[in-house]
Design a protein around this motif. Structure first.
Motif, mmCIF file in Angstrom:
data_model
loop_
_atom_site.group_PDB
_atom_site.id
_atom_site.type_symbol
_atom_site.label_atom_id
_atom_site.label_comp_id
_atom_site.label_asym_id
_atom_site.label_seq_id
_atom_site.Cartn_x
_atom_site.Cartn_y
_atom_site.Cartn_z
ATOM 1 N N LYS A 72 0.402 -1.001 0.028
ATOM 2 C CA LYS A 72 0.061 -0.106 -0.435
ATOM 3 C C LYS A 72 0.497 1.592 -0.144
ATOM 4 C CE LYS A 72 -4.203 -2.006 2.353
ATOM 5 N NZ LYS A 72 -4.835 -1.776 3.629
ATOM 6 N N THR A 73 2.358 1.182 1.016
ATOM 7 C CA THR A 73 3.262 2.144 0.634
ATOM 8 C C THR A 73 3.324 2.036 -1.171
ATOM 9 O OG1 THR A 73 3.699 1.755 3.152
ATOM 10 C CG2 THR A 73 5.068 2.758 1.325
ATOM 11 N N PHE A 74 3.998 1.362 -1.443
ATOM 12 C CA PHE A 74 4.613 1.285 -3.062
ATOM 13 C C PHE A 74 3.061 1.802 -3.739
ATOM 14 C CE2 PHE A 74 6.939 -3.016 -2.192
ATOM 15 C CZ PHE A 74 7.607 -2.096 -1.168
ATOM 16 N N ASP A 75 2.245 1.313 -3.706
ATOM 17 C CA ASP A 75 0.923 2.469 -4.790
ATOM 18 C C ASP A 75 0.911 4.543 -4.749
ATOM 19 O OD1 ASP A 75 0.539 -0.820 -5.131
ATOM 20 O OD2 ASP A 75 -1.532 -0.525 -4.121
ATOM 21 N N GLN A 76 1.589 4.223 -3.442
ATOM 22 C CA GLN A 76 1.482 5.429 -3.431
ATOM 23 C C GLN A 76 3.218 6.569 -3.779
ATOM 24 O OE1 GLN A 76 -0.549 7.656 0.271
ATOM 25 N NE2 GLN A 76 -0.605 5.470 1.282
ATOM 26 N N LEU A 77 4.373 6.116 -4.322
ATOM 27 C CA LEU A 77 5.428 6.416 -4.291
ATOM 28 C C LEU A 77 5.715 6.665 -6.020
ATOM 29 C CD1 LEU A 77 7.361 4.212 -1.762
ATOM 30 C CD2 LEU A 77 6.214 6.773 -1.756
ATOM 31 N N ASP A 78 5.944 7.210 -6.606
ATOM 32 C CA ASP A 78 6.289 7.555 -8.017
ATOM 33 C C ASP A 78 7.453 6.841 -7.644
ATOM 34 O OD1 ASP A 78 4.487 9.311 -8.256
ATOM 35 O OD2 ASP A 78 5.555 10.822 -7.819
ATOM 36 N N GLU A 79 8.275 6.058 -8.879
ATOM 37 C CA GLU A 79 9.574 5.664 -9.435
ATOM 38 C C GLU A 79 11.103 6.318 -7.994
ATOM 39 O OE1 GLU A 79 12.328 2.324 -11.332
ATOM 40 O OE2 GLU A 79 9.886 2.968 -11.837
ATOM 41 N N ASP A 80 10.758 7.540 -8.541
ATOM 42 C CA ASP A 80 11.703 8.740 -7.896
ATOM 43 C C ASP A 80 11.786 8.107 -6.701
ATOM 44 O OD1 ASP A 80 13.193 8.848 -10.481
ATOM 45 O OD2 ASP A 80 12.757 11.356 -10.327
ATOM 46 N N ASP A 81 10.275 7.993 -5.806
ATOM 47 C CA ASP A 81 11.275 7.938 -4.342
ATOM 48 C C ASP A 81 11.096 6.954 -3.554
ATOM 49 O OD1 ASP A 81 9.280 10.029 -4.217
ATOM 50 O OD2 ASP A 81 6.966 8.913 -4.686
ATOM 51 N N PHE A 82 11.332 5.456 -3.868
ATOM 52 C CA PHE A 82 11.746 4.324 -4.160
ATOM 53 C C PHE A 82 13.147 4.789 -3.582
ATOM 54 C CE2 PHE A 82 8.088 3.046 -6.359
ATOM 55 C CZ PHE A 82 7.819 2.342 -5.090
ATOM 56 N N PHE A 83 13.392 5.739 -3.965
ATOM 57 C CA PHE A 83 15.214 5.488 -3.828
ATOM 58 C C PHE A 83 16.106 6.834 -3.261
ATOM 59 C CE2 PHE A 83 14.139 3.928 -7.747
ATOM 60 C CZ PHE A 83 14.955 2.497 -8.200
ATOM 61 N N TRP A 84 14.935 7.664 -2.662
ATOM 62 C CA TRP A 84 15.031 9.001 -2.123
ATOM 63 C C TRP A 84 15.358 8.655 -0.282
ATOM 64 C CZ3 TRP A 84 13.456 10.587 3.670
ATOM 65 C CH2 TRP A 84 13.526 11.792 3.165
ATOM 66 N N GLN A 85 17.237 8.593 -0.382
ATOM 67 C CA GLN A 85 17.378 9.393 0.871
ATOM 68 C C GLN A 85 17.562 10.214 1.744
ATOM 69 O OE1 GLN A 85 20.743 6.534 -0.849
ATOM 70 N NE2 GLN A 85 20.742 5.961 1.282
ATOM 71 N N LYS A 114 5.390 11.864 1.225
ATOM 72 C CA LYS A 114 4.003 11.771 0.282
ATOM 73 C C LYS A 114 3.712 13.799 1.021
ATOM 74 C CE LYS A 114 3.190 10.776 -2.906
ATOM 75 N NZ LYS A 114 3.448 10.992 -3.851
ATOM 76 N N GLY A 115 4.225 13.773 2.236
ATOM 77 C CA GLY A 115 3.797 14.738 3.443
ATOM 78 C C GLY A 115 2.231 14.333 3.162
ATOM 79 N N THR A 116 1.389 15.307 2.821
ATOM 80 C CA THR A 116 0.009 16.038 3.515
ATOM 81 C C THR A 116 -0.878 14.745 2.145
ATOM 82 O OG1 THR A 116 -0.107 17.390 1.691
ATOM 83 C CG2 THR A 116 0.527 18.006 4.135
ATOM 84 N N GLU A 117 -0.433 14.746 1.436
ATOM 85 C CA GLU A 117 -0.454 13.675 -0.479
ATOM 86 C C GLU A 117 -0.520 12.427 0.006
ATOM 87 O OE1 GLU A 117 1.598 14.035 -4.028
ATOM 88 O OE2 GLU A 117 1.411 15.606 -3.468
ATOM 89 N N TRP A 118 -0.331 11.919 1.736
ATOM 90 C CA TRP A 118 0.052 10.309 2.399
ATOM 91 C C TRP A 118 -1.889 10.419 2.293
ATOM 92 C CZ3 TRP A 118 3.293 6.862 2.532
ATOM 93 C CH2 TRP A 118 2.854 5.279 3.027
ATOM 94 N N LYS A 119 -1.865 8.933 2.298
ATOM 95 C CA LYS A 119 -3.254 8.058 2.246
ATOM 96 C C LYS A 119 -3.278 7.541 3.088
ATOM 97 C CE LYS A 119 -5.052 8.944 -2.020
ATOM 98 N NZ LYS A 119 -2.718 9.949 -2.723
ATOM 99 N N SER A 120 -4.031 6.970 4.436
ATOM 100 C CA SER A 120 -4.014 6.276 5.748
ATOM 101 C C SER A 120 -3.735 5.413 5.264
ATOM 102 C CB SER A 120 -4.885 6.619 6.562
ATOM 103 O OG SER A 120 -4.709 5.546 7.493
ATOM 104 N N LEU A 121 -2.649 3.673 5.688
ATOM 105 C CA LEU A 121 -3.161 2.807 5.640
ATOM 106 C C LEU A 121 -3.375 1.603 6.536
ATOM 107 C CD1 LEU A 121 0.904 1.688 4.761
ATOM 108 C CD2 LEU A 121 -0.869 2.871 3.349
#
Length: 185
Positions: free
Chosen positions: A22-35, A149-156
């Protein structure tokens, strides 16, 4: 009791797998590599580590040490995953290995002694050890995803401010069976 435990723990693992997805579904490709910084792990690094651990611990679960000679744990913490597709492939491969191993456990072999780095574990201890490990890392994945995601986060699970509404729905069903996550999917 053994089968009840196995069914319960499988549902627990399925729950945490779904929380990660459910977390992956909310992310863009680049988000997976953010540190956050050079010392922190990206979601891709965490997934790579979980995958390496799962492959090592669950391959030949009943017959070989859970720390395989071929595992390169240090490499798991490097940026080796380069795409979302590669990440999802490793994620699914690791979970398949885990569930295949759990499905091989039954009443007849439930007393098998399991070794991890030459340390003896009961099956129950070995499974619980990995359950705690994976839920810890899935929590990290969720935390990083939520930061991104900040304010765009959808609760899991139960959305913020909706606990009373959720409890009202649960209690309106009366006493019932099922897994706690059934209403969160």
């Amino acid at each position: 009791m053994e089968l009840e435990y196995l069914n319960s723990i499988k549902k627990q693992f399925e729950y945490y797998k779904s929380v990660g997805e459910k977390t992956f579904d909310q992310l863009d490709e680049d988000d997976f590599f953010w540190q956050f910084n050079e010392e922190s792990n990206s979601i891709a690094i965490i997934v790579n580590h979980i995958w390496g651990n799962m492959k090592s611990r669950w391959t030949d679960f009943l017959t070989s040490d859970g720390e395989k000679e071929w595992r390169n744990r240090d490499l798991e913490f490097e940026s080796v995953i380069k795409t979302k597709d590669e990440l999802l492939s490793k994620w699914n491969d690791g979970w398949k290995c885990l569930f295949d191993a759990l499905n091989s456990v039954n009443r007849e072999n439930f007393e098998t002694e399991i070794f991890i780095r030459n340390q003896a574990h009961s099956i129950l201890e070995a499974i619980n050890r990995q359950y705690a490990h994976y839920s810890y890392h899935v929590g990290q994945i969720v935390y990083v995803g939520r930061m991104i995601k900040g304010t765009e986060w959808k609760s899991l699970t139960i959305p913020k401010g909706k606990s009373s509404e959720f409890n009202k729905t649960k209690f309106s069903k009366g006493k019932h069976d099922g897994h706690f996550s059934d209403d969160l999917k």
